[in-house]
Design an enzyme around this catalytic site. Structure first.
Site, short mmCIF file in Angstrom:
data_model
loop_
_atom_site.label_atom_id
_atom_site.label_comp_id
_atom_site.label_asym_id
_atom_site.label_seq_id
_atom_site.Cartn_x
_atom_site.Cartn_y
_atom_site.Cartn_z
CB SER A 1 1.61 -3.26 -1.69
OG SER A 1 0.30 -3.66 -1.50
CE LYS B 1 -0.40 -2.74 4.42
NZ LYS B 1 -1.32 -2.04 3.59
CD GLN C 1 -5.87 -3.78 4.43
OE1 GLN C 1 -5.18 -3.14 3.64
NE2 GLN C 1 -5.51 -4.97 4.87
CD GLU D 1 -4.73 -8.90 4.29
OE1 GLU D 1 -5.61 -8.02 4.31
OE2 GLU D 1 -3.87 -8.96 3.40
CG HIS E 1 -1.41 -2.81 -5.85
ND1 HIS E 1 -1.28 -1.61 -5.20
CD2 HIS E 1 -1.15 -3.77 -4.92
CE1 HIS E 1 -0.94 -1.83 -3.93
NE2 HIS E 1 -0.85 -3.13 -3.75
C1 MCU Z 1 -1.76 -2.51 0.13
O1 MCU Z 1 -1.10 -3.53 0.85
C2 MCU Z 1 -1.64 -4.82 1.01
C3 MCU Z 1 -3.01 -4.78 1.62
O2 MCU Z 1 -2.94 -4.13 2.87
C4 MCU Z 1 -3.52 -6.19 1.82
O3 MCU Z 1 -4.83 -6.21 2.33
C5 MCU Z 1 -3.50 -6.97 0.54
O4 MCU Z 1 -3.78 -8.29 0.81
O5 MCU Z 1 -2.20 -6.93 -0.02
C6 MCU Z 1 -1.68 -5.66 -0.29
C7 MCU Z 1 -0.31 -5.92 -0.83
O6 MCU Z 1 0.67 -5.96 -0.12
O7 MCU Z 1 -0.25 -6.26 -2.14
C8 MCU Z 1 0.97 -6.64 -2.69
#
Ligand code: MCU
Length: 396
Positions: A207, A211, A253, A261, A343
């Site tokens: 997630s 990145k 997104q 964010e 996720h």
């Molecule tokens: C997928 O990564 C992020 C996403 O970019 C965000 O918008 C969300 O709030 O959180 C995701 C994440 O890191 O989940 C653990």
């Protein structure tokens, strides 16, 4: 000063170029050109097509520079002094970085394989692994949140990295983490007692941390295997493709959302937040994947969440894969995207051949492991020629 696309160009002039002297000069005053398609990875900024490996290395330098300038902020070089110690009672690598009158210290804990004598291959896991790690591979736990906080948009400038380089350092959280990964690599090279083989080190995260793992793989050439998991927008997705999805009714997104964010990207990147400004961005994330080439890259994605931009992820990585084709190593990059799971909970359906094979080939010295994998259950097809007015050269 409020940054506008025009003032960005001027501000960029102040940035120290990282481009090799043997490459064509980079014109920092060149205007940003609106391009709704994925930018051409195979053309130097002065218009010269990339036709040789030497050209590509110049283009790589340009791309690294452009990502710093417009998305991620500046990556500082190795600090003037880096102290490392290994404590075998606790399996801890202790790092201390000194710059000017500032000092920061942090620990990386190492989980060793239960059998074998080493030096072991290892994977740096942002916040701990969320993929299964095979026998024989050590895990290095990187507390990236302590290096640069990522709680919300008010995390800007908080964390050890900023204690060293100042709250106003331009580096985003992801750039700060990448700096941290490079210091772990320095420490492993300098500390044979840690019993890790620095030529066989990977990086992973899920997630937001996925990145970050992709950025570290792009910026740190000593990383042998990069595994971003469900990184979505800001990782394996392309801004332009995500904007297209959003404009066509999928709530995914986008750059507009992400800049408000959290602090994964630099403050300058907010310049590309207003609707319609992304086409001015001179890079997109297919070029982030291209920067990892020819090293091992396995992109793991999930179609269960629109927010992750499944079609954008798939299309973007398809465009990035062209760099591996250009370099004659298409199977050094794999793509695996399936849904039906939560996720960051790795499904067994992605274990083999993809995950096992990439670990075998790039960290466990098994040259015969087959890493040809390109799969998705995404419904809409992605047609590269609709998004690219370029093809790729043969560089090898
Ligand atoms: C997928 O990564 C992020 C996403 O970019 C965000 O918008 C969300 O709030 O959180 C995701 C994440 O890191 O989940 C653990």
């Amino acid at each position: 000063m409020k940054l506008t696309a025009a003032s960005l160009i001027l501000a960029a002039g102040a940035i120290k170029p990282a481009i090799a002297a043997s490459c064509p000069a980079f014109n920092y005053a060149a205007p940003l050109i609106k391009n709704p398609l994925l930018p051409n990875p195979y053309q130097l900024q002065d218009g010269t097509p990339v036709t040789t490996l030497a050209d590509w290395n110049c283009r790589r330098d340009e791309l690294l520079d452009l990502f710093q300038q417009y998305e991620l902020g500046d990556l500082p070089p190795k600090p003037h002094r880096l102290g490392t110690r290994f404590y075998d009672a606790s399996n801890t690598l202790a790092l201390t970085a000194y710059e000017g009158d500032k000092t920061i210290a942090w620990n990386v804990s190492i989980q060793y394989p239960k059998t074998g004598t080493g030096p072991f291959p290892a994977i740096i896991a942002y916040g701990g692994p969320s993929i299964p790690i095979p026998d024989g591979v050590a895990v290095l736990i990187f507390n990236n949140d302590a290096m640069a906080q990522q709680n919300s948009a008010s995390s800007r400038g908080i964390g050890k990295f900023y204690d060293l380089y100042g709250k106003n350092a331009t580096a985003s959280a992801m750039m700060a983490w990448s700096w941290g990964v490079s210091r772990i690599m320095d420490a492993l090279e300098d500390t044979p007692r840690a019993n890790i083989d620095p030529t066989r080190v990977g990086v992973t995260g899920c997630s937001r941390n996925g990145k970050g793992a992709l950025v570290a793989g792009a910026f740190e050439p000593r990383i042998a295997l990069t595994i971003p998991q469900e990184s979505g927008s800001g990782g394996s997705a392309c801004w332009r493709l995500s904007d297209w999805m959003y404009a066509n009714g999928t709530v995914t997104q986008t750059a507009s959302e992400i800049t408000g964010e959290n602090v994964w990207f630099s403050q300058e990147f907010a310049e590309f937040s207003p609707n319609g400004t992304i086409p001015l961005l001179p890079v997109d994330h297919h070029e982030l994947a291209a920067l990892v080439a020819p090293r091992g890259l396995l992109v793991i994605d999930n179609t269960a969440y629109d927010w992750l931009g499944p079609w954008s992820d798939y299309g973007c990585m398809t465009a990035g894969h062209t760099a591996y084709k250009a370099l004659g190593v298409p199977d050094h990059m794999g793509y695996s995207q399936i849904g039906g799971h939560l996720h960051c909970s790795f499904p067994t359906a992605q274990q083999g051949p993809e995950l096992t094979a990439f670990f075998q080939r790039f960290l466990l010295n098994n040259a015969s492991a087959s890493t040809t994998v390109w799969k998705t259950d995404v419904v809409a097809p992605f047609v590269l020629s609709q998004w690219a007015d370029w093809t790729w050269p043969t560089l090898a």
